[in-house]
Design a protein around this motif. Structure first.
Motif, short mmCIF file in Angstrom:
data_model
loop_
_atom_site.label_atom_id
_atom_site.label_comp_id
_atom_site.label_asym_id
_atom_site.label_seq_id
_atom_site.Cartn_x
_atom_site.Cartn_y
_atom_site.Cartn_z
N GLU A 44 0.82 -1.21 0.00
CA GLU A 44 0.00 0.00 0.00
C GLU A 44 0.85 1.25 0.00
N ASP A 45 0.42 2.20 -0.83
CA ASP A 45 1.10 3.49 -0.93
C ASP A 45 -0.01 4.51 -1.18
N SER A 46 0.35 5.77 -1.33
CA SER A 46 -0.68 6.78 -1.58
C SER A 46 -0.04 8.07 -2.06
N LEU A 47 -0.89 8.92 -2.63
CA LEU A 47 -0.52 10.31 -2.91
C LEU A 47 -1.65 11.15 -2.34
N GLY A 48 -1.44 11.76 -1.20
CA GLY A 48 -2.53 12.46 -0.51
C GLY A 48 -3.66 11.47 -0.24
N ALA A 49 -4.85 11.79 -0.73
CA ALA A 49 -6.00 10.92 -0.48
C ALA A 49 -6.13 9.81 -1.52
N LEU A 50 -5.25 9.82 -2.51
CA LEU A 50 -5.35 8.82 -3.59
C LEU A 50 -4.64 7.53 -3.19
N PRO A 51 -5.39 6.43 -3.05
CA PRO A 51 -4.70 5.16 -2.74
C PRO A 51 -3.93 4.67 -3.97
N ILE A 52 -2.70 4.25 -3.75
CA ILE A 52 -1.85 3.71 -4.82
C ILE A 52 -1.29 2.39 -4.30
N ASN A 53 -1.65 1.30 -4.94
CA ASN A 53 -1.23 -0.01 -4.45
C ASN A 53 -0.46 -0.78 -5.52
N TYR A 54 0.47 -1.62 -5.04
CA TYR A 54 1.27 -2.45 -5.93
C TYR A 54 0.95 -3.91 -5.63
N TRP A 55 0.44 -4.61 -6.61
CA TRP A 55 0.05 -6.01 -6.44
C TRP A 55 1.17 -6.87 -7.02
N VAL A 56 1.89 -7.55 -6.16
CA VAL A 56 3.10 -8.24 -6.61
C VAL A 56 3.09 -9.69 -6.15
N TYR A 57 3.91 -10.50 -6.83
CA TYR A 57 4.05 -11.90 -6.42
C TYR A 57 4.72 -11.92 -5.04
N PRO A 58 4.37 -12.91 -4.22
CA PRO A 58 4.98 -12.98 -2.88
C PRO A 58 6.51 -12.96 -2.93
N LYS A 59 7.11 -13.60 -3.93
CA LYS A 59 8.58 -13.65 -3.98
C LYS A 59 9.20 -12.29 -4.30
N ASP A 60 8.40 -11.35 -4.80
CA ASP A 60 8.94 -10.07 -5.28
C ASP A 60 8.75 -8.92 -4.29
N VAL A 61 8.28 -9.22 -3.12
CA VAL A 61 7.95 -8.13 -2.19
C VAL A 61 9.14 -7.21 -1.93
N ALA A 62 10.33 -7.80 -1.80
CA ALA A 62 11.49 -6.97 -1.49
C ALA A 62 11.95 -6.16 -2.70
N ASP A 63 11.82 -6.74 -3.89
CA ASP A 63 12.31 -6.05 -5.09
C ASP A 63 11.32 -5.04 -5.66
#
Ligand SMILES: [Zn+2]
Length: 729
Positions: A242-261
């Motif tokens: 989960e990330d955001s820009l002000g009130a705008l939700p910005i999410n990154y849906w990634v494979y479990p193995k890629d969480v760090a990268d």
């Protein structure tokens, strides 16, 4: 979208792969003429419910469609439908409606006639078993999962389900009106195994769990209208960052193995969106922004609020210098305005989406990396277009001859269009250009448009009539080919500059009307003249106090052009030392004519080693590499240690061209020690060129290494092929 160009640089969007690796001339005028589709109804809303059997690669759907007729006496409705079988159609009361399914459509018949302005709702139930779409039959590459695809688990990705609705893939996973001149709101309600997450367009309304069947149902709602090719569904065991820009939700849906990268490639998304907000003067126009990683594509696709990105977007720290992903993130994010907020009416008009997204990449590069990297970014776009123009075809950017929509997603639409927008900005001026774009986005928000809407918006916002500009750059093929020369008149202290346009105009390429900035540098100072080329030949006389040290054509490098400008050795040497980055690079390449002069060679070597910018160093090295004497061997070896990977790779390639078996150990060492995949790959290719078959085991070992985009394996295999093929011929 950005298309998948198999290995190499995917373009920004789902560049699919009709224009494959081998560039051959194509008779584009033999293609059929296409037009925007006429329609008999306006689809208002789709409520799509789906469940799946992943083992059997099957799915079942119900689409409840609300529409309004566009004429009186509306008694039947035709929906696009591929891949699935319709089992029933029912009205709002659950009564069966008559329907007929043909190979590409479903025709639904109503028991009474509806009038213009009525609203009607009905539900289509359908299913598809053992889904295996033949994408090539729809103009896409065979590997492209058009419609809804089931992906088995591999070392690269988990088991998952994803859709590709671009360009005409929506009709493979739900029945509807699948042409870009209609926009509708929609819901996606998908039931999946309980360890999956589901992403779709818009707002997540609810998630409900069925503990008996161990399933979860995700209900998404897209509450602002968009065209069907932007509909998306992705389901799998994703981790959502989960990330955001002000009130705008910005999410990154990634494979479990890629969480760090993943953050390495995606974490600057809020910054990019803030940049685009400010640039285009219209705030991000949707409720949220997700990006989700999927297999099977090389670039991305800008589904509304939920961009899909190919899995090569995520990479390790070492790959970041070779394959940064921010340009792709910027390209796809820009589509949320260009292509999604305003969309094109028809596949002939896609530059309104792709050219602007590609232009946004360039603007982001200049903003993020500085003006010099921005200049190189734009030059690369020009060259990408010119390669297509020289090897395949030249067509107008708005072009109505194609068999499949995908044929238009080429370097004319992406790169040429981006460079044309850059020239339009120069022509209009910064403030007027962005004011016109803002007006266009606001006036046509959530609507389909065509190019004339943009031309009118420019007139409304700025008073400027740019029809002539659109006529030559958007509605005509080609580009200017300039021959430039000048004469210094010692007695009258002036120069006479001649600019010829020598392009072949027999196939519709015009003589271009274009402003050109000319800079003249003398020992007393410099002046910049703004001239127009608008005829086969134009000449200009400038009074200057003394013999010019440099006459610079297209100061600022704004024009999309081919050009020749023959200059003296002295002027080129001055330019190599004093001009901007692209001017210095150009001067270095022009000096190839004078490499029999030791002073020129020494100056090029100086530049190759010490120029502050890598692009110039690379250009200078190219000229040294063309000198096949032993004296320059050590210099190239030393340059293969440059601080910039592109320079190192070039030096390694040039050394490889010498096919010198004595360099085998050197290339092996470079492969082992260089931290850039691009430079390593070049070291392998050069090994293959050495002709020493004893390196085969080394190359075979390299071919087993994993690397981003398989760049190492491909290089090793290519080298082996060259090496082992050589001796047999
Ligand atoms: Zn794109």
């Amino acid at each position: 979208m950005k298309r998948t160009l198999p290995l190499l640089l995917a373009l920004g969007c789902l560049l699919a792969t009709t224009q494959a690796a081998t560039a051959q001339p194509v008779d584009i005028y033999s293609r059929p003429r296409k037009a925007e589709r006429s329609r008999t109804y306006d689809a208002l809303h789709y409520r799509i419910q789906l469940r799946f059997d992943e083992q059997a690669k099957s799915f079942w759907g119900e689409n409840t469609i609300t529409l309004t007729p566009l004429h009186d006496g509306f008694t039947e409705c035709v929906l696009d439908a591929e891949t699935f079988t319709v089992s029933a159609v029912t009205d709002e009361a659950g009564r069966a409606l008559d329907f007929e399914q043909t190979p590409h459509q479903v025709r639904v018949r109503f028991p009474r006639a509806y009038a213009y302005g009525d609203t009607l709702t009905f539900t289509v139930a359908y299913h598809a078993e053992n889904v295996d779409v033949d994408a090539e039959a729809f103009g896409m590459s065979a590997s492209y999962d058009l419609g809804l695809g089931f992906k088995d688990e591999t070392p690269e990705h988990p088991r998952l389900i994803n859709t590709l609705s671009f360009p005409e893939g929506a009709r493979h996973w739900f029945p509807g009106y699948d042409h870009p001149n209609d926009r509708a709101t929609n819901e996606v309600i998908a039931t999946v195994r309980s360890d999956y997450q589901v992403l779709s367009n818009g707002r997540l309304v609810s998630v409900s769990e069925d503990s008996v069947h161990q399933t979860k149902t995700f209900h998404w709602s897209q509450e602002l209208p968009h065209p069907t090719y932007l509909f998306v569904l992705v389901a799998g065991p994703y981790v959502v960052l989960e990330d955001s820009l002000g009130a705008l939700p910005i999410n990154y849906w990634v494979y479990p193995k890629d969480v760090a990268d993943a953050p390495r490639s995606l974490a600057r998304t809020p910054e990019i969106i803030a940049f685009l907000n400010a640039l285009y003067g219209v705030d991000f126009p949707w409720i949220k922004y997700d990006q989700v990683i999927i297999p099977g594509i090389g670039g991305g696709a800008e589904s509304t609020t939920a961009t899909v990105l190919g899995q090569s977007t995520i990479h390790d720290a070492r790959a970041h210098q070779d394959f940064p992903s921010e340009w792709l993130v910027a390209h796809e994010a820009a589509h949320q305005w260009w292509g999604n907020l305003v969309s094109y009416r028809d596949w002939s008009q896609i530059w309104i989406s792709e050219s602007f997204a590609t232009f946004s990449e360039y603007l982001w590069a200049g903003h993020d990396l500085g003006a010099e990297e921005g200049a190189v970014n734009l030059l690369n776009k020009k060259n990408a277009y010119l390669r297509e123009a020289h090897t395949r075809y030249q067509r107008p950017i708005v072009f109505d001859r194609w068999r499949y929509p995908n044929e238009n997603f080429d370097r004319h639409t992406y790169q040429k269009g981006a460079t044309v927008l850059h020239m339009l900005r120069q022509q209009m001026g910064e403030a007027a250009f962005f004011r016109a774009l803002r007006h266009f986005l606001q006036k046509h928000a959530y609507q389909p448009v065509d190019t004339h809407d943009l031309m009118i918006a420019i007139k409304e916002a700025t008073g400027q009539n740019l029809d002539w500009f659109f006529e030559q750059w958007i509605f005509s093929p080609g580009h200017p080919v300039f021959e430039v020369s000048y004469t210094w008149m010692e007695t009258s202290k002036h120069i006479r500059l001649r600019i010829d346009q020598v392009q072949d105009t027999t196939q519709g390429v015009p003589i271009f009307k274009t402003p050109i900035a000319i800079k003249v540098v003398t020992s007393e100072g410099e002046l910049v003249k703004h001239l127009w080329s608008n005829a086969r030949r134009v000449t200009f006389d400038f009074d200057i106090g003394s013999k010019p040290l440099l006459v610079r054509f297209d100061e600022g490098n704004h024009l999309l052009k081919q050009w020749t400008f023959e200059k003296s050795k002295e002027e080129l040497l001055y330019q190599l030392a004093h001009d901007d980055v692209l001017g210095r690079s150009w001067a270095a390449s022009e000096l190839s004519t004078f490499v029999d002069d030791p002073h020129v060679v020494a100056t090029l070597m100086q530049s190759a080693e010490h120029d502050a910018f890598w692009h110039v160093r690379r250009s200078a090295i190219e000229q040294i590499g063309a000198l096949w004497d032993v004296a320059h061997l050590d210099f190239l070896k030393q340059r293969s240690l440059d601080r910039h990977a592109q320079v190192r790779a070039t030096a390694l390639r040039l050394l490889g061209d010498r096919a010198d078996a004595d360099l085998v150990d050197f290339f092996k060492k470079r492969f082992e020690e260089d931290n850039s995949y691009v430079a390593q790959a070049e070291a392998l290719r050069s090994l293959g060129k050495c002709g020493d078959r004893s390196v085969a085991p080394f190359l075979e070992a390299a071919a087993r290494l994993s690397s981003p985009r398989n760049i190492i394996r491909s290089a090793a295999e290519g080298a082996l092929e060259l090496l082992m093929g050589d001796g047999e011929s």
